[in-house]
Write a protein that holds these residues in place. Structure first.
Motif, PDB file in Angstrom:
ATOM      1  N   GLY A   1      32.692  43.194  26.985  1.00  0.00           N
ATOM      2  CA  GLY A   1      32.611  44.640  27.135  1.00  0.00           C
ATOM      3  C   GLY A   1      32.712  45.121  28.570  1.00  0.00           C
ATOM      4  N   GLU A   2      33.087  44.234  29.480  1.00  0.00           N
ATOM      5  CA  GLU A   2      33.203  44.601  30.889  1.00  0.00           C
ATOM      6  C   GLU A   2      34.558  45.232  31.182  1.00  0.00           C
ATOM      7  N   THR A   3      34.580  46.122  32.167  1.00  0.00           N
ATOM      8  CA  THR A   3      35.812  46.733  32.638  1.00  0.00           C
ATOM      9  C   THR A   3      36.369  45.885  33.766  1.00  0.00           C
ATOM     10  N   ILE A   4      37.691  45.693  33.776  1.00  0.00           N
ATOM     11  CA  ILE A   4      38.337  44.926  34.837  1.00  0.00           C
ATOM     12  C   ILE A   4      39.144  45.885  35.696  1.00  0.00           C
ATOM     13  N   LYS A   5      38.784  45.961  36.979  1.00  0.00           N
ATOM     14  CA  LYS A   5      39.487  46.828  37.925  1.00  0.00           C
ATOM     15  C   LYS A   5      40.206  45.950  38.929  1.00  0.00           C
ATOM     16  N   ILE A   6      41.529  46.054  38.974  1.00  0.00           N
ATOM     17  CA  ILE A   6      42.335  45.290  39.917  1.00  0.00           C
ATOM     18  C   ILE A   6      42.964  46.285  40.882  1.00  0.00           C
ATOM     19  N   SER A   7      42.509  46.249  42.124  1.00  0.00           N
ATOM     20  CA  SER A   7      42.964  47.203  43.131  1.00  0.00           C
ATOM     21  C   SER A   7      44.477  47.134  43.295  1.00  0.00           C
ATOM     22  N   GLY A   8      45.120  48.283  43.286  1.00  0.00           N
ATOM     23  CA  GLY A   8      46.564  48.353  43.440  1.00  0.00           C
ATOM     24  C   GLY A   8      47.338  48.046  42.168  1.00  0.00           C
ATOM     25  N   PHE A   9      46.633  47.723  41.093  1.00  0.00           N
ATOM     26  CA  PHE A   9      47.298  47.400  39.829  1.00  0.00           C
ATOM     27  C   PHE A   9      46.850  48.327  38.718  1.00  0.00           C
ATOM     28  N   GLY A  10      45.541  48.317  38.404  1.00  0.00           N
ATOM     29  CA  GLY A  10      45.052  49.194  37.361  1.00  0.00           C
ATOM     30  C   GLY A  10      43.713  48.760  36.797  1.00  0.00           C
ATOM     31  N   VAL A  11      43.331  49.392  35.678  1.00  0.00           N
ATOM     32  CA  VAL A  11      42.034  49.154  35.056  1.00  0.00           C
ATOM     33  C   VAL A  11      42.239  48.799  33.578  1.00  0.00           C
ATOM     34  N   PHE A  12      41.644  47.682  33.171  1.00  0.00           N
ATOM     35  CA  PHE A  12      41.591  47.293  31.761  1.00  0.00           C
ATOM     36  C   PHE A  12      40.188  47.636  31.279  1.00  0.00           C
ATOM     37  N   GLU A  13      40.104  48.397  30.179  1.00  0.00           N
ATOM     38  CA  GLU A  13      38.794  48.832  29.716  1.00  0.00           C
ATOM     39  C   GLU A  13      38.703  48.724  28.192  1.00  0.00           C
ATOM     40  N   PRO A  14      37.691  47.999  27.699  1.00  0.00           N
ATOM     41  CA  PRO A  14      37.491  47.964  26.248  1.00  0.00           C
ATOM     42  C   PRO A  14      36.818  49.259  25.799  1.00  0.00           C
ATOM     43  N   LYS A  15      37.299  49.826  24.706  1.00  0.00           N
ATOM     44  CA  LYS A  15      36.721  51.063  24.169  1.00  0.00           C
ATOM     45  C   LYS A  15      36.474  50.895  22.682  1.00  0.00           C
ATOM     46  N   GLN A  16      35.479  51.610  22.202  1.00  0.00           N
ATOM     47  CA  GLN A  16      35.143  51.585  20.780  1.00  0.00           C
ATOM     48  C   GLN A  16      35.829  52.744  20.086  1.00  0.00           C
ATOM     49  N   LYS A  17      36.575  52.465  19.034  1.00  0.00           N
ATOM     50  CA  LYS A  17      37.174  53.521  18.210  1.00  0.00           C
ATOM     51  C   LYS A  17      36.330  53.650  16.952  1.00  0.00           C
ATOM     52  N   ASN A  18      36.010  54.855  16.599  1.00  0.00           N
ATOM     53  CA  ASN A  18      35.220  55.115  15.392  1.00  0.00           C
ATOM     54  C   ASN A  18      36.083  54.978  14.147  1.00  0.00           C
ATOM     55  N   ALA A  19      35.415  54.776  13.021  1.00  0.00           N
ATOM     56  CA  ALA A  19      36.116  54.748  11.736  1.00  0.00           C
ATOM     57  C   ALA A  19      36.695  56.142  11.485  1.00  0.00           C
ATOM     58  N   ARG A  20      37.830  56.185  10.817  1.00  0.00           N
ATOM     59  CA  ARG A  20      38.454  57.484  10.546  1.00  0.00           C
ATOM     60  C   ARG A  20      39.230  57.409   9.245  1.00  0.00           C
ATOM     61  N   ARG A  21      39.569  58.583   8.743  1.00  0.00           N
ATOM     62  CA  ARG A  21      40.352  58.649   7.518  1.00  0.00           C
ATOM     63  C   ARG A  21      41.826  58.573   7.879  1.00  0.00           C
ATOM     64  N   GLY A  22      42.565  57.884   7.051  1.00  0.00           N
ATOM     65  CA  GLY A  22      44.003  57.776   7.218  1.00  0.00           C
ATOM     66  C   GLY A  22      44.638  57.779   5.853  1.00  0.00           C
TER      67      GLY A  22
END
Length: 91
Positions: free
Chosen positions: A39-60
């Motif tokens: 669940g950690e965020t990875i920040k690479i200077s000059g490249f970008g940020v990888f971030e895990p996020k939680q998506k809620n259940a939804r209707r489809g």
């Protein structure tokens, strides 16, 4: 670009052997994977940020049948490129 291509570029850039280059790349990917799983965020200077996020259940709906379904809650990984990377790509 594949893992083999990345390992080859590491080899030519650093002068490491092919085996060591591949091991280095695999180690970096393993560290990133473990961090994202935790669940950690990875920040690479000059490249970008990888971030895990939680998506809620939804209707489809099933596009073939039109039947309503519930899409389960899940974790996704988002990537936001840095301005340096965006500028380099858009030159």
């Amino acid at each position: 670009m594949t893992k083999a291509d990345i390992a080859e570029k590491i080899q030519t850039t650093t002068g490491l052997s092919k085996k060591d280059s591949a091991a280095l790349m695999e180690s970096v990917f393993a560290i990133m994977k473990e961090s994202l799983e935790a669940g950690e965020t990875i920040k690479i200077s000059g490249f970008g940020v990888f971030e895990p996020k939680q998506k809620n259940a939804r209707r489809g709906r099933n596009p073939q049948t039109g039947e309503a379904i519930t899409i389960e809650a899940r974790k996704v990984i988002t990537f936001k490129p840095s301005n340096v990377l965006k500028d380099a790509i858009n030159k």
